[in-house]
Design a protein around this motif. Structure first.
Motif, PDB file in Angstrom:
ATOM      1  N   ILE A 135     -10.879  -0.718   5.125  1.00 31.85           N
ATOM      2  CA  ILE A 135     -10.838  -1.427   3.846  1.00 31.85           C
ATOM      3  C   ILE A 135     -12.234  -1.893   3.420  1.00 31.85           C
ATOM      4  O   ILE A 135     -13.195  -1.781   4.177  1.00 31.85           O
ATOM      5  N   PRO A 138      -9.117   7.674   6.633  1.00 35.67           N
ATOM      6  CA  PRO A 138      -8.047   6.981   5.899  1.00 35.67           C
ATOM      7  C   PRO A 138      -8.544   5.710   5.204  1.00 35.67           C
ATOM      8  O   PRO A 138      -9.336   4.945   5.766  1.00 35.67           O
ATOM      9  N   THR A 139      -8.070   5.493   3.992  1.00 39.96           N
ATOM     10  CA  THR A 139      -8.391   4.309   3.204  1.00 39.96           C
ATOM     11  C   THR A 139      -7.115   3.820   2.522  1.00 39.96           C
ATOM     12  O   THR A 139      -6.126   4.563   2.438  1.00 39.96           O
ATOM     13  N   PRO A 140      -7.104   2.597   2.004  1.00 45.58           N
ATOM     14  CA  PRO A 140      -5.908   2.127   1.299  1.00 45.58           C
ATOM     15  C   PRO A 140      -5.622   2.966   0.049  1.00 45.58           C
ATOM     16  O   PRO A 140      -6.544   3.454  -0.615  1.00 45.58           O
ATOM     17  N   LEU A 180      -2.328  -1.624   4.534  1.00 46.37           N
ATOM     18  CA  LEU A 180      -2.383  -0.681   5.641  1.00 46.37           C
ATOM     19  C   LEU A 180      -1.458  -1.144   6.759  1.00 46.37           C
ATOM     20  O   LEU A 180      -1.246  -2.339   6.953  1.00 46.37           O
ATOM     21  N   SER A 181      -0.943  -0.199   7.511  1.00 40.58           N
ATOM     22  CA  SER A 181      -0.161  -0.556   8.692  1.00 40.58           C
ATOM     23  C   SER A 181      -1.104  -0.852   9.853  1.00 40.58           C
ATOM     24  O   SER A 181      -2.273  -0.484   9.843  1.00 40.58           O
ATOM     25  N   THR A 235      -5.550   3.655  11.029  1.00 41.02           N
ATOM     26  CA  THR A 235      -4.652   3.800   9.874  1.00 41.02           C
ATOM     27  C   THR A 235      -5.405   3.621   8.560  1.00 41.02           C
ATOM     28  O   THR A 235      -4.887   4.002   7.506  1.00 41.02           O
ATOM     29  N   GLY A 236      -6.610   3.076   8.631  1.00 41.82           N
ATOM     30  CA  GLY A 236      -7.396   2.947   7.412  1.00 41.82           C
ATOM     31  C   GLY A 236      -8.540   1.969   7.569  1.00 41.82           C
ATOM     32  O   GLY A 236      -8.577   1.152   8.492  1.00 41.82           O
TER      33      GLY A 236
END
Length: 256
Positions: A180, A57-59, A74-75, A177-178
């Protein structure tokens, strides 16, 4: 298009938060949107392409209008921050290790990364500056320079994030969740990413390796070497951009 999107996304926002700002680039947060402003669009090109290729996952890229790149927030919260104890669970660190493994197993990006010779040259420059500037005692610089040499060996290149520090990994309930900040992504040494992830959080290395998988050709001397090499290279940049290098200095001082 941009002039229509920004009001729709930011109309109820009451403040702008400066996340980071220095001579090269700046990042500001407006509500749930991060605006990255970079004078060097090659870095932004790498970031956008790397996020598109990454199997983790990424933004979300909302829009791009050079020199600005707009990303969705991101959450969750960061896995940790250099210089501060991490409150994340061992399971969260293991999940970060599993994400690193997924990235390293992905097809290589088409652009090259830094070679051992290039890194050695940068390390020599960094150590020379540290000695002449007096930021660190010469004996401490040279001791960590010797430790760092173990990283300067041939490696099998993998898809690396290139700046996989704990502050760049976001989790919610122990799940990623990601990730960055992909401007340093490219071909590189898998152990460099693992060392960067655990920099200043050495106590979580085993948790990360649990998630990464036991079949990695792990050399703890190389992990320690990357801790020293990264910190030595970072201090000059931090000082020149008026950031506090104390966490990196602490890493160097803690090296056996």
């Amino acid at each position: 298009m941009t002039s229509r999107i920004i009001p729709a996304m930011m109309g109820d926002v009451k403040k702008v938060e400066v996340v980071v700002a220095h001579h090269d680039c700046a990042t500001v947060r407006v509500g749930d949107v991060f605006l990255k402003i970079d004078a060097d669009q090659r870095r932004t090109d790498v970031e956008v392409q790397a996020m598109a290729m990454a199997p983790i996952p990424t933004p979300e890229v909302l829009w791009r209008k050079p020199p600005v790149l707009a990303l969705a927030a991101l959450s969750g919260t960061a896995l940790g921050r250099l210089g501060e104890p991490s409150t994340a669970s061992p399971a969260a660190w293991a999940d970060a290790g599993a994400a690193a493994r997924m990235l390293h197993d992905a097809p290589l990006p088409p652009w090259p990364g830094r070679s051992p010779d290039e890194l050695e040259s940068q390390l020599d420059d960094a150590c020379g500056w540290l000695v002449t500037s007096g930021v660190l005692p010469t004996t401490e610089v040279m001791r960590n320079r010797r430790i760092a040499e173990a990283a300067l060996r041939p490696w099998t290149p993998v898809f690396v994030h290139g700046d996989l520090q704990a502050a760049h990994v976001f989790l919610d309930k122990d799940e990623i969740t990601g990730v960055i900040d992909w401007t340093e992504a490219g071909r590189g040494d898998a152990l460099f990413d693992l060392a960067t992830l655990t920099l200043g959080h050495q106590e979580h290395l085993n948790d990360v390796l649990t998630g990464y998988g036991s079949d990695i050709d792990l050399d703890l001397d190389v992990i320690r070497a990357w801790w020293s090499l990264r910190s030595l290279r970072a201090i000059r940049w931090l000082v020149e951009h008026r950031f506090d290098p104390a966490p990196e200095v602490a890493v160097l001082n803690s090296q056996p």
